[in-house]
Design a protein around this motif. Structure first.
Motif, PDB file in Angstrom:
ATOM      1  N   PHE A 143     -50.303  18.195  29.550  1.00  0.00           N
ATOM      2  CA  PHE A 143     -50.449  19.598  29.918  1.00  0.00           C
ATOM      3  C   PHE A 143     -51.360  19.641  31.135  1.00  0.00           C
ATOM      4  CE2 PHE A 143     -52.565  23.716  29.747  1.00  0.00           C
ATOM      5  CZ  PHE A 143     -51.456  24.549  29.741  1.00  0.00           C
ATOM      6  N   SER A 144     -50.808  20.039  32.279  1.00  0.00           N
ATOM      7  CA  SER A 144     -51.582  20.027  33.510  1.00  0.00           C
ATOM      8  C   SER A 144     -52.424  21.289  33.652  1.00  0.00           C
ATOM      9  CB  SER A 144     -50.650  19.906  34.722  1.00  0.00           C
ATOM     10  OG  SER A 144     -51.418  20.040  35.902  1.00  0.00           O
ATOM     11  N   ARG A 145     -53.707  21.090  33.838  1.00  0.00           N
ATOM     12  CA  ARG A 145     -54.623  22.213  34.085  1.00  0.00           C
ATOM     13  C   ARG A 145     -54.469  22.716  35.518  1.00  0.00           C
ATOM     14  NH1 ARG A 145     -56.298  24.224  29.551  1.00  0.00           N
ATOM     15  NH2 ARG A 145     -56.506  22.569  28.046  1.00  0.00           N
ATOM     16  N   TYR A 146     -53.733  21.977  36.330  1.00  0.00           N
ATOM     17  CA  TYR A 146     -53.548  22.395  37.720  1.00  0.00           C
ATOM     18  C   TYR A 146     -52.695  23.658  37.787  1.00  0.00           C
ATOM     19  CZ  TYR A 146     -52.142  22.384  42.592  1.00  0.00           C
ATOM     20  OH  TYR A 146     -51.899  22.754  43.886  1.00  0.00           O
ATOM     21  N   ASP A 147     -51.572  23.635  37.015  1.00  0.00           N
ATOM     22  CA  ASP A 147     -50.668  24.790  37.068  1.00  0.00           C
ATOM     23  C   ASP A 147     -50.238  25.255  35.674  1.00  0.00           C
ATOM     24  OD1 ASP A 147     -49.128  22.670  36.365  1.00  0.00           O
ATOM     25  OD2 ASP A 147     -47.837  22.695  38.131  1.00  0.00           O
ATOM     26  N   ASN A 148     -50.975  24.761  34.645  1.00  0.00           N
ATOM     27  CA  ASN A 148     -50.674  25.128  33.254  1.00  0.00           C
ATOM     28  C   ASN A 148     -49.215  24.882  32.873  1.00  0.00           C
ATOM     29  OD1 ASN A 148     -53.304  25.864  32.737  1.00  0.00           O
ATOM     30  ND2 ASN A 148     -52.972  27.961  33.461  1.00  0.00           N
ATOM     31  N   ARG A 149     -48.706  23.739  33.351  1.00  0.00           N
ATOM     32  CA  ARG A 149     -47.335  23.370  32.971  1.00  0.00           C
ATOM     33  C   ARG A 149     -47.346  22.008  32.306  1.00  0.00           C
ATOM     34  NH1 ARG A 149     -43.472  24.365  38.053  1.00  0.00           N
ATOM     35  NH2 ARG A 149     -42.100  23.232  36.632  1.00  0.00           N
ATOM     36  N   ARG A 150     -46.268  21.739  31.584  1.00  0.00           N
ATOM     37  CA  ARG A 150     -46.145  20.438  30.920  1.00  0.00           C
ATOM     38  C   ARG A 150     -45.362  19.473  31.794  1.00  0.00           C
ATOM     39  NH1 ARG A 150     -47.891  21.481  25.840  1.00  0.00           N
ATOM     40  NH2 ARG A 150     -47.785  23.720  25.501  1.00  0.00           N
ATOM     41  N   TYR A 151     -45.831  18.239  31.834  1.00  0.00           N
ATOM     42  CA  TYR A 151     -45.158  17.205  32.608  1.00  0.00           C
ATOM     43  C   TYR A 151     -45.018  15.959  31.748  1.00  0.00           C
ATOM     44  CZ  TYR A 151     -46.155  19.949  36.772  1.00  0.00           C
ATOM     45  OH  TYR A 151     -46.202  20.948  37.705  1.00  0.00           O
ATOM     46  N   THR A 152     -44.068  15.135  32.111  1.00  0.00           N
ATOM     47  CA  THR A 152     -43.963  13.832  31.443  1.00  0.00           C
ATOM     48  C   THR A 152     -44.924  12.874  32.126  1.00  0.00           C
ATOM     49  OG1 THR A 152     -41.653  14.245  30.969  1.00  0.00           O
ATOM     50  CG2 THR A 152     -42.368  11.944  30.863  1.00  0.00           C
ATOM     51  N   GLU A 153     -45.656  12.131  31.318  1.00  0.00           N
ATOM     52  CA  GLU A 153     -46.479  11.067  31.901  1.00  0.00           C
ATOM     53  C   GLU A 153     -46.013   9.735  31.348  1.00  0.00           C
ATOM     54  OE1 GLU A 153     -50.740  10.890  31.136  1.00  0.00           O
ATOM     55  OE2 GLU A 153     -50.449  11.646  29.112  1.00  0.00           O
ATOM     56  N   LEU A 154     -46.163   8.713  32.157  1.00  0.00           N
ATOM     57  CA  LEU A 154     -45.729   7.373  31.760  1.00  0.00           C
ATOM     58  C   LEU A 154     -46.954   6.504  31.538  1.00  0.00           C
ATOM     59  CD1 LEU A 154     -42.892   6.860  34.419  1.00  0.00           C
ATOM     60  CD2 LEU A 154     -42.695   7.775  32.087  1.00  0.00           C
ATOM     61  N   PHE A 155     -46.897   5.694  30.480  1.00  0.00           N
ATOM     62  CA  PHE A 155     -48.006   4.795  30.162  1.00  0.00           C
ATOM     63  C   PHE A 155     -47.650   3.379  30.580  1.00  0.00           C
ATOM     64  CE2 PHE A 155     -48.207   8.197  26.890  1.00  0.00           C
ATOM     65  CZ  PHE A 155     -49.378   8.787  27.354  1.00  0.00           C
ATOM     66  N   TYR A 156     -48.625   2.738  31.170  1.00  0.00           N
ATOM     67  CA  TYR A 156     -48.450   1.358  31.636  1.00  0.00           C
ATOM     68  C   TYR A 156     -49.549   0.488  31.066  1.00  0.00           C
ATOM     69  CZ  TYR A 156     -45.053   2.662  35.193  1.00  0.00           C
ATOM     70  OH  TYR A 156     -43.916   3.093  35.835  1.00  0.00           O
ATOM     71  N   GLU A 157     -49.255  -0.821  30.928  1.00  0.00           N
ATOM     72  CA  GLU A 157     -50.344  -1.740  30.611  1.00  0.00           C
ATOM     73  C   GLU A 157     -50.101  -3.120  31.194  1.00  0.00           C
ATOM     74  OE1 GLU A 157     -50.439  -1.242  26.274  1.00  0.00           O
ATOM     75  OE2 GLU A 157     -49.435  -3.180  26.078  1.00  0.00           O
ATOM     76  N   ARG A 158     -51.198  -3.779  31.398  1.00  0.00           N
ATOM     77  CA  ARG A 158     -51.126  -5.169  31.836  1.00  0.00           C
ATOM     78  C   ARG A 158     -51.964  -5.986  30.867  1.00  0.00           C
ATOM     79  NH1 ARG A 158     -52.291  -8.565  37.139  1.00  0.00           N
ATOM     80  NH2 ARG A 158     -52.281 -10.517  35.996  1.00  0.00           N
ATOM     81  N   ARG A 159     -51.314  -6.993  30.261  1.00  0.00           N
ATOM     82  CA  ARG A 159     -51.996  -7.855  29.299  1.00  0.00           C
ATOM     83  C   ARG A 159     -52.401  -9.154  29.963  1.00  0.00           C
ATOM     84  NH1 ARG A 159     -51.814  -6.503  24.042  1.00  0.00           N
ATOM     85  NH2 ARG A 159     -50.657  -4.580  23.713  1.00  0.00           N
ATOM     86  N   ARG A 160     -53.595  -9.635  29.592  1.00  0.00           N
ATOM     87  CA  ARG A 160     -54.090 -10.868  30.205  1.00  0.00           C
ATOM     88  C   ARG A 160     -53.174 -12.049  29.891  1.00  0.00           C
ATOM     89  NH1 ARG A 160     -60.157 -12.545  29.004  1.00  0.00           N
ATOM     90  NH2 ARG A 160     -59.338 -13.367  27.051  1.00  0.00           N
ATOM     91  N   ASP A 161     -52.699 -12.087  28.642  1.00  0.00           N
ATOM     92  CA  ASP A 161     -51.940 -13.270  28.237  1.00  0.00           C
ATOM     93  C   ASP A 161     -50.434 -13.091  28.411  1.00  0.00           C
ATOM     94  OD1 ASP A 161     -51.579 -11.421  26.316  1.00  0.00           O
ATOM     95  OD2 ASP A 161     -52.639 -12.495  24.718  1.00  0.00           O
ATOM     96  N   ALA A 162     -50.010 -12.043  29.112  1.00  0.00           N
ATOM     97  CA  ALA A 162     -48.553 -11.819  29.278  1.00  0.00           C
ATOM     98  C   ALA A 162     -48.017 -12.707  30.385  1.00  0.00           C
ATOM     99  CB  ALA A 162     -48.286 -10.372  29.603  1.00  0.00           C
TER     100      ALA A 162
END
Ligand SMILES: CC(C)(COP(=O)(O)OP(=O)(O)OC[C@H]1O[C@@H](n2cnc3c(N)ncnc32)[C@H](O)[C@@H]1OP(=O)(O)O)[C@@H](O)C(=O)NCCC(=O)NCCS
Length: 162
Positions: A143-162
């Motif tokens: 939920f963006s406080r910038y314009d009070n709209r909902r957006y999709t966000e993407l989650f990323y990760e980087r693993r040390r042992d990957a």
């Protein structure tokens, strides 16, 4: 490009970035409306707070942006980054900074995981994550406080042992 801890002389630049509507929108928040002196107190206490690690990104003799490692838990942390001046985006500075931060998190901090997230329409940041070896692990609604709209966000990760 170098990373260094912030100090009092960075307050005005940080304030300028936090007031910039475009940068605020990319972060899903509204531009700050508090005074420079109130912001100064907030920044200086945040920069002393040992549970958040803030870095100033320097290039070509100038402070060009900021990166943060925060949310330390379960051998991991989150990463956030911004390049302030528009003209300095798209020149590889963030990718270089993210590589250094990951190296620092896995090396000096001995963490196993670095997490990141970005709006689904932030293709530039997605490209930075991909270039730096992160993988997309899921999505959510922001939920963006910038314009009070909902957006999709993407989650990323980087693993040390990957
Ligand atoms: C997102 C941001 C941190 C990236 O920093 P940067 O220094 O511009 O990134 P880099 O130059 O290292 O890499 C950008 C990559 O995206 C690519 N790119 C640029 N515009 C793009 C677009 N519209 N669509 C897809 N890819 C794009 C570039 O070509 C580059 O990839 P390449 O090296 O394969 O050519 C910076 O642009 C920024 O601060 N933006 C505003 C704030 C923001 O979005 N912060 C992140 C919030 S999660």
């Amino acid at each position: 490009m170098t990373l260094r801890p912030p100090n009092e002389s960075d307050v005005e630049a940080a304030y300028g970035w936090d007031k910039d509507p475009e940068l605020a929108a990319w972060n899903g928040r509204s531009p700050i409306s508090i005074s420079l002196s109130a912001a100064r107190r907030d920044y200086l206490s945040r920069w002393e707070d040992r549970s958040v690690k803030t870095f100033i990104i320097e290039a070509e003799g100038e402070s060009i942006g900021m990166a943060t490692l925060y949310g330390f838990r379960q051998n991991g942390c989150e990463l956030g980054i911004k390049i302030g001046p528009k003209t300095l985006r798209g020149r590889g500075f963030a990718s270089e900074a993210v590589d250094l931060l990951v190296e620092y998190a896995f090396g000096a901090l001995n963490l196993k995981l670095v997490r990141g997230s970005t709006l689904a329409h932030n293709h530039r940041m997605q490209r930075v994550f991909e270039k730096c070896g992160f993988v997309e692990v899921g999505d959510g609604t922001l939920f963006s406080r910038y314009d009070n709209r909902r957006y999709t966000e993407l989650f990323y990760e980087r693993r040390r042992d990957a």
